[in-house]
Design a protein around this motif. Sequence first.
Motif, mmCIF file in Angstrom:
data_model
loop_
_atom_site.group_PDB
_atom_site.id
_atom_site.type_symbol
_atom_site.label_atom_id
_atom_site.label_comp_id
_atom_site.label_asym_id
_atom_site.label_seq_id
_atom_site.Cartn_x
_atom_site.Cartn_y
_atom_site.Cartn_z
ATOM 1 N N PHE A 53 -11.275 0.358 7.892
ATOM 2 C CA PHE A 53 -12.026 1.320 7.283
ATOM 3 C C PHE A 53 -12.417 2.222 8.700
ATOM 4 C CE2 PHE A 53 -14.091 1.569 3.309
ATOM 5 C CZ PHE A 53 -13.208 0.716 2.666
ATOM 6 N N ALA A 54 -12.889 1.665 9.775
ATOM 7 C CA ALA A 54 -13.213 2.602 11.057
ATOM 8 C C ALA A 54 -12.000 3.235 11.734
ATOM 9 C CB ALA A 54 -13.834 1.608 12.084
ATOM 10 N N GLN A 55 -10.824 2.485 11.986
ATOM 11 C CA GLN A 55 -9.753 2.929 12.581
ATOM 12 C C GLN A 55 -8.702 3.750 11.909
ATOM 13 O OE1 GLN A 55 -8.188 -0.492 14.566
ATOM 14 N NE2 GLN A 55 -10.340 -1.006 15.305
ATOM 15 N N ASP A 56 -8.521 3.340 10.505
ATOM 16 C CA ASP A 56 -7.433 4.042 9.739
ATOM 17 C C ASP A 56 -7.901 4.757 8.630
ATOM 18 O OD1 ASP A 56 -5.254 2.262 11.057
ATOM 19 O OD2 ASP A 56 -6.319 0.522 10.009
ATOM 20 N N GLY A 57 -9.401 4.582 8.091
ATOM 21 C CA GLY A 57 -10.156 5.243 7.258
ATOM 22 C C GLY A 57 -9.480 4.548 5.673
ATOM 23 N N GLU A 58 -10.667 4.781 4.900
ATOM 24 C CA GLU A 58 -10.921 3.996 3.704
ATOM 25 C C GLU A 58 -9.317 4.434 2.515
ATOM 26 O OE1 GLU A 58 -14.004 4.803 1.180
ATOM 27 O OE2 GLU A 58 -13.472 3.775 -0.653
ATOM 28 N N GLU A 59 -8.698 5.243 2.819
ATOM 29 C CA GLU A 59 -7.878 5.936 2.076
ATOM 30 C C GLU A 59 -6.348 4.750 2.523
ATOM 31 O OE1 GLU A 59 -7.964 7.476 -0.503
ATOM 32 O OE2 GLU A 59 -5.740 7.288 -1.090
ATOM 33 N N ALA A 60 -6.302 4.629 3.603
ATOM 34 C CA ALA A 60 -5.427 3.930 4.117
ATOM 35 C C ALA A 60 -5.326 2.503 3.727
ATOM 36 C CB ALA A 60 -5.419 3.888 5.442
ATOM 37 N N PHE A 61 -6.963 1.953 3.507
ATOM 38 C CA PHE A 61 -6.908 0.617 3.049
ATOM 39 C C PHE A 61 -7.025 0.630 1.451
ATOM 40 C CE2 PHE A 61 -9.994 -2.232 0.682
ATOM 41 C CZ PHE A 61 -9.510 -3.185 1.436
ATOM 42 N N ARG A 62 -7.135 1.766 0.626
ATOM 43 C CA ARG A 62 -6.522 1.730 -0.657
ATOM 44 C C ARG A 62 -5.125 1.756 -0.908
ATOM 45 N NH1 ARG A 62 -11.321 -0.109 -2.331
ATOM 46 N NH2 ARG A 62 -13.092 1.018 -1.541
ATOM 47 N N ARG A 63 -4.515 2.334 -0.015
ATOM 48 C CA ARG A 63 -3.100 2.357 -0.016
ATOM 49 C C ARG A 63 -2.419 0.743 0.047
ATOM 50 N NH1 ARG A 63 -3.014 7.142 2.366
ATOM 51 N NH2 ARG A 63 -2.670 6.396 4.511
ATOM 52 N N MET A 64 -3.117 0.219 0.794
ATOM 53 C CA MET A 64 -2.708 -1.285 1.259
ATOM 54 C C MET A 64 -2.996 -1.951 0.245
ATOM 55 S SD MET A 64 -4.238 -1.649 5.051
ATOM 56 C CE MET A 64 -3.863 -0.386 6.199
ATOM 57 N N GLU A 65 -4.219 -1.781 -0.547
ATOM 58 C CA GLU A 65 -4.478 -2.499 -1.883
ATOM 59 C C GLU A 65 -3.189 -2.393 -2.767
ATOM 60 O OE1 GLU A 65 -9.263 -3.063 -2.279
ATOM 61 O OE2 GLU A 65 -8.693 -1.004 -2.549
ATOM 62 N N THR A 66 -3.293 -1.186 -3.108
ATOM 63 C CA THR A 66 -2.183 -0.842 -4.193
ATOM 64 C C THR A 66 -0.843 -1.461 -3.793
ATOM 65 O OG1 THR A 66 -3.314 1.415 -4.652
ATOM 66 C CG2 THR A 66 -1.142 1.006 -5.491
ATOM 67 N N GLU A 67 -0.427 -1.450 -2.531
ATOM 68 C CA GLU A 67 0.837 -2.044 -2.218
ATOM 69 C C GLU A 67 0.888 -3.330 -2.313
ATOM 70 O OE1 GLU A 67 3.779 -0.435 -1.476
ATOM 71 O OE2 GLU A 67 2.493 1.280 -1.958
ATOM 72 N N TYR A 68 -0.105 -3.941 -2.047
ATOM 73 C CA TYR A 68 -0.219 -5.678 -2.339
ATOM 74 C C TYR A 68 -0.191 -6.032 -3.873
ATOM 75 C CZ TYR A 68 -1.750 -10.483 -1.864
ATOM 76 O OH TYR A 68 -1.909 -11.748 -1.618
ATOM 77 N N ILE A 69 -0.723 -5.229 -4.550
ATOM 78 C CA ILE A 69 -0.802 -5.536 -5.983
ATOM 79 C C ILE A 69 0.625 -5.226 -6.459
ATOM 80 C CG2 ILE A 69 -1.746 -4.866 -8.447
ATOM 81 C CD1 ILE A 69 -3.406 -6.400 -7.050
ATOM 82 N N LYS A 70 1.295 -4.441 -5.919
ATOM 83 C CA LYS A 70 2.736 -4.120 -6.697
ATOM 84 C C LYS A 70 3.485 -5.326 -6.084
ATOM 85 C CE LYS A 70 3.025 1.158 -6.462
ATOM 86 N NZ LYS A 70 3.151 2.212 -5.622
ATOM 87 N N GLU A 71 3.169 -5.686 -4.962
ATOM 88 C CA GLU A 71 4.090 -7.150 -4.474
ATOM 89 C C GLU A 71 4.011 -8.178 -5.484
ATOM 90 O OE1 GLU A 71 3.763 -8.351 -0.394
ATOM 91 O OE2 GLU A 71 3.752 -6.045 0.243
ATOM 92 N N LEU A 72 2.650 -8.327 -5.614
ATOM 93 C CA LEU A 72 2.336 -9.368 -6.534
ATOM 94 C C LEU A 72 2.866 -9.533 -8.068
ATOM 95 C CD1 LEU A 72 -1.580 -10.052 -5.732
ATOM 96 C CD2 LEU A 72 0.235 -11.216 -4.761
ATOM 97 N N LEU A 73 3.264 -8.319 -8.221
ATOM 98 C CA LEU A 73 4.064 -8.099 -9.619
ATOM 99 C C LEU A 73 5.308 -8.851 -9.652
ATOM 100 C CD1 LEU A 73 3.228 -4.564 -10.787
ATOM 101 C CD2 LEU A 73 2.695 -6.581 -12.057
ATOM 102 N N ASN A 74 6.120 -9.010 -8.369
ATOM 103 C CA ASN A 74 7.325 -9.799 -8.363
ATOM 104 C C ASN A 74 7.155 -11.111 -8.198
ATOM 105 O OD1 ASN A 74 8.670 -7.337 -8.380
ATOM 106 N ND2 ASN A 74 8.298 -6.809 -6.221
ATOM 107 N N ALA A 75 5.960 -11.798 -7.957
ATOM 108 C CA ALA A 75 5.989 -13.274 -7.946
ATOM 109 C C ALA A 75 6.175 -14.048 -9.214
ATOM 110 C CB ALA A 75 4.724 -13.536 -7.312
ATOM 111 N N THR A 76 6.515 -15.057 -9.060
ATOM 112 C CA THR A 76 6.817 -15.851 -10.350
ATOM 113 C C THR A 76 5.808 -16.771 -10.785
ATOM 114 O OG1 THR A 76 8.169 -17.245 -9.267
ATOM 115 C CG2 THR A 76 9.292 -15.637 -10.690
ATOM 116 N N GLU A 77 5.047 -17.415 -9.601
ATOM 117 C CA GLU A 77 3.965 -18.524 -9.824
ATOM 118 C C GLU A 77 2.800 -17.789 -10.252
ATOM 119 O OE1 GLU A 77 2.015 -21.517 -6.872
ATOM 120 O OE2 GLU A 77 3.558 -20.213 -6.014
ATOM 121 N N SER A 78 1.990 -18.487 -11.128
ATOM 122 C CA SER A 78 1.036 -17.999 -11.611
ATOM 123 C C SER A 78 -0.391 -18.162 -10.908
ATOM 124 C CB SER A 78 0.464 -18.090 -13.058
ATOM 125 O OG SER A 78 0.063 -19.513 -13.158
#
Length: 173
Positions: A53-78
Amino acid sequence: MERNTKQNIILTGFMGSGKTSVGICLSYRLRKILLDTDKEIERRQGKTVSDIFAQDGEEAFRRMETEYIKELLNATESRIVSTGGGMPVREENRTLLKKLGTVIYLEASPETVYERLKEDTTRPLLQNGDAEKKITGLLAKRQDFYKSGADMIIRTDDKSIDEIAEEIMAGLK
Ligand code: S3P
Protein backbone atom coordinates in the motif's frame (compact mmCIF):
# COMPACT_ATOMS: atom_id res chain seq x y z
CA MET A 1 -11.39 -30.11 -19.66
CA GLU A 2 -14.34 -28.82 -17.66
CA ARG A 3 -13.03 -27.39 -14.40
CA ASN A 4 -14.93 -28.21 -11.24
CA THR A 5 -14.32 -24.84 -9.65
CA LYS A 6 -17.70 -24.60 -7.86
CA GLN A 7 -16.28 -26.91 -5.20
CA ASN A 8 -14.12 -24.08 -3.89
CA ILE A 9 -15.27 -22.36 -0.73
CA ILE A 10 -14.59 -18.63 -0.75
CA LEU A 11 -14.68 -16.65 2.49
CA THR A 12 -15.34 -12.93 2.20
CA GLY A 13 -15.95 -10.24 4.78
CA PHE A 14 -14.57 -7.16 6.42
CA MET A 15 -11.17 -7.10 8.13
CA GLY A 16 -11.48 -8.90 11.45
CA SER A 17 -14.59 -10.85 10.47
CA GLY A 18 -12.83 -14.17 11.12
CA LYS A 19 -12.05 -15.33 7.56
CA THR A 20 -8.61 -16.68 8.43
CA SER A 21 -9.64 -18.49 11.63
CA VAL A 22 -12.79 -19.93 10.05
CA GLY A 23 -10.71 -20.88 6.99
CA ILE A 24 -8.24 -22.83 9.13
CA CYS A 25 -11.08 -24.62 10.91
CA LEU A 26 -12.85 -25.53 7.65
CA SER A 27 -9.57 -26.63 6.15
CA TYR A 28 -9.14 -29.24 8.93
CA ARG A 29 -12.71 -30.37 8.91
CA LEU A 30 -13.18 -30.63 5.16
CA ARG A 31 -9.60 -31.69 4.41
CA LYS A 32 -9.09 -29.00 1.83
CA ILE A 33 -6.08 -26.76 1.39
CA LEU A 34 -6.52 -23.19 2.63
CA LEU A 35 -5.29 -20.32 0.46
CA ASP A 36 -5.11 -16.79 1.80
CA THR A 37 -5.06 -14.12 -0.91
CA ASP A 38 -3.20 -11.55 1.26
CA LYS A 39 -0.52 -14.07 2.23
CA GLU A 40 -0.07 -15.25 -1.35
CA ILE A 41 0.29 -11.68 -2.62
CA GLU A 42 2.78 -10.91 0.18
CA ARG A 43 4.79 -14.02 -0.69
CA ARG A 44 4.92 -13.13 -4.37
CA GLN A 45 5.81 -9.49 -3.80
CA GLY A 46 8.27 -10.25 -1.01
CA LYS A 47 6.72 -7.56 1.20
CA THR A 48 3.80 -7.00 3.52
CA VAL A 49 0.41 -5.66 2.46
CA SER A 50 1.22 -2.47 4.39
CA ASP A 51 4.41 -2.00 2.35
CA ILE A 52 2.56 -2.69 -0.92
CA PHE A 53 0.00 0.00 0.00
CA ALA A 54 2.75 2.45 1.01
CA GLN A 55 5.10 1.85 -1.91
CA ASP A 56 2.86 0.82 -4.82
CA GLY A 57 -0.52 2.20 -3.73
CA GLU A 58 -3.91 0.62 -3.06
CA GLU A 59 -4.84 0.41 -6.75
CA ALA A 60 -1.78 -1.75 -7.49
CA PHE A 61 -2.75 -4.06 -4.63
CA ARG A 62 -6.30 -4.32 -6.03
CA ARG A 63 -4.89 -5.34 -9.42
CA MET A 64 -2.80 -8.03 -7.73
CA GLU A 65 -5.93 -9.37 -6.03
CA THR A 66 -7.82 -9.61 -9.32
CA GLU A 67 -4.89 -11.28 -11.09
CA TYR A 68 -4.58 -13.87 -8.36
CA ILE A 69 -8.28 -14.76 -8.43
CA LYS A 70 -8.08 -15.15 -12.22
CA GLU A 71 -5.20 -17.59 -11.77
CA LEU A 72 -7.17 -19.64 -9.28
CA LEU A 73 -9.89 -20.15 -11.87
CA ASN A 74 -7.45 -22.37 -13.78
CA ALA A 75 -6.78 -24.69 -10.86
CA THR A 76 -8.42 -28.10 -10.78
CA GLU A 77 -8.13 -28.86 -7.06
CA SER A 78 -10.89 -27.54 -4.82
CA ARG A 79 -9.81 -25.34 -1.96
CA ILE A 80 -10.85 -22.94 0.72
CA VAL A 81 -9.94 -19.39 -0.21
CA SER A 82 -9.78 -16.68 2.43
CA THR A 83 -9.90 -13.27 0.73
CA GLY A 84 -8.72 -9.80 1.69
CA GLY A 85 -11.52 -7.63 3.06
CA GLY A 86 -11.61 -5.35 0.02
CA MET A 87 -11.85 -8.12 -2.56
CA PRO A 88 -15.63 -7.95 -3.26
CA VAL A 89 -15.60 -4.17 -3.73
CA ARG A 90 -14.57 -4.50 -7.38
CA GLU A 91 -17.46 -5.72 -9.51
CA GLU A 92 -15.09 -7.83 -11.60
CA ASN A 93 -13.92 -9.62 -8.46
CA ARG A 94 -17.46 -10.37 -7.35
CA THR A 95 -18.12 -12.05 -10.69
CA LEU A 96 -14.82 -13.94 -10.62
CA LEU A 97 -15.32 -15.14 -7.04
CA LYS A 98 -18.77 -16.52 -7.82
CA LYS A 99 -17.31 -18.38 -10.77
CA LEU A 100 -14.58 -19.75 -8.55
CA GLY A 101 -16.80 -21.25 -5.89
CA THR A 102 -19.45 -20.85 -3.24
CA VAL A 103 -18.97 -17.40 -1.76
CA ILE A 104 -19.64 -17.14 1.96
CA TYR A 105 -19.86 -13.68 3.49
CA LEU A 106 -18.88 -13.60 7.16
CA GLU A 107 -20.85 -10.65 8.44
CA ALA A 108 -19.61 -8.84 11.55
CA SER A 109 -20.85 -5.66 13.23
CA PRO A 110 -18.57 -2.60 13.41
CA GLU A 111 -18.40 -3.08 17.20
CA THR A 112 -17.11 -6.65 16.83
CA VAL A 113 -14.57 -5.60 14.21
CA TYR A 114 -13.34 -2.73 16.38
CA GLU A 115 -12.96 -4.96 19.44
CA ARG A 116 -10.89 -7.43 17.41
CA LEU A 117 -8.72 -4.89 15.61
CA LYS A 118 -8.27 -1.97 18.01
CA GLU A 119 -4.62 -2.93 18.70
CA ASP A 120 -3.87 -4.00 15.11
CA THR A 121 -1.15 -2.25 13.12
CA THR A 122 -1.15 -4.41 9.98
CA ARG A 123 -4.24 -3.01 8.22
CA PRO A 124 -3.18 0.15 6.33
CA LEU A 125 -6.77 1.31 5.85
CA LEU A 126 -7.35 1.53 9.60
CA GLN A 127 -4.17 3.38 10.62
CA ASN A 128 -3.65 7.08 11.35
CA GLY A 129 -6.92 8.29 12.77
CA ASP A 130 -10.07 7.18 14.45
CA ALA A 131 -10.19 3.44 13.67
CA GLU A 132 -13.73 3.08 15.00
CA LYS A 133 -15.01 5.75 12.61
CA LYS A 134 -13.07 4.27 9.70
CA ILE A 135 -14.52 0.82 10.35
CA THR A 136 -18.10 2.10 10.56
CA GLY A 137 -17.74 4.19 7.39
CA LEU A 138 -15.99 1.56 5.28
CA LEU A 139 -18.30 -1.22 6.40
CA ALA A 140 -21.38 0.84 5.53
CA LYS A 141 -19.94 1.58 2.08
CA ARG A 142 -19.10 -2.06 1.41
CA GLN A 143 -22.08 -3.86 2.94
CA ASP A 144 -24.06 -4.10 -0.31
CA PHE A 145 -21.05 -5.40 -2.23
CA TYR A 146 -20.43 -8.12 0.30
CA LYS A 147 -24.08 -9.14 0.26
CA SER A 148 -24.64 -9.06 -3.50
CA GLY A 149 -21.40 -10.98 -4.04
CA ALA A 150 -22.34 -13.82 -1.69
CA ASP A 151 -24.10 -17.17 -2.05
CA MET A 152 -24.42 -17.52 1.72
CA ILE A 153 -24.37 -14.95 4.53
CA ILE A 154 -23.31 -15.98 8.04
CA ARG A 155 -23.59 -13.64 11.02
CA THR A 156 -20.50 -14.07 13.15
CA ASP A 157 -21.08 -11.79 16.16
CA ASP A 158 -20.96 -13.74 19.44
CA LYS A 159 -20.31 -17.06 17.73
CA SER A 160 -17.27 -19.29 18.15
CA ILE A 161 -15.13 -20.25 15.17
CA ASP A 162 -16.45 -23.82 15.49
CA GLU A 163 -20.06 -22.66 15.48
CA ILE A 164 -19.46 -20.59 12.36
CA ALA A 165 -17.74 -23.52 10.62
CA GLU A 166 -20.67 -25.82 11.57
CA GLU A 167 -23.14 -23.34 10.14
CA ILE A 168 -21.23 -23.11 6.90
CA MET A 169 -20.96 -26.89 6.58
CA ALA A 170 -24.69 -27.28 7.24
CA GLY A 171 -25.42 -24.65 4.60
CA LEU A 172 -23.25 -26.40 2.03
CA LYS A 173 -25.10 -29.72 2.30
C1 S3P B 1 -8.20 -4.85 3.22
C2 S3P B 1 -8.22 -5.98 4.02
C3 S3P B 1 -7.00 -6.73 4.37
C4 S3P B 1 -5.93 -6.55 3.28
C5 S3P B 1 -5.70 -5.09 3.05
C6 S3P B 1 -6.96 -4.35 2.59
C7 S3P B 1 -9.47 -4.13 2.95
O1 S3P B 1 -7.29 -8.12 4.49
O2 S3P B 1 -6.31 -7.17 2.10
O3 S3P B 1 -5.22 -4.52 4.24
O4 S3P B 1 -9.52 -3.33 2.00
O5 S3P B 1 -10.46 -4.38 3.68
P1 S3P B 1 -8.05 -8.78 5.78
O6 S3P B 1 -9.52 -8.66 5.52
O7 S3P B 1 -7.60 -10.20 5.76
O8 S3P B 1 -7.62 -8.03 6.97
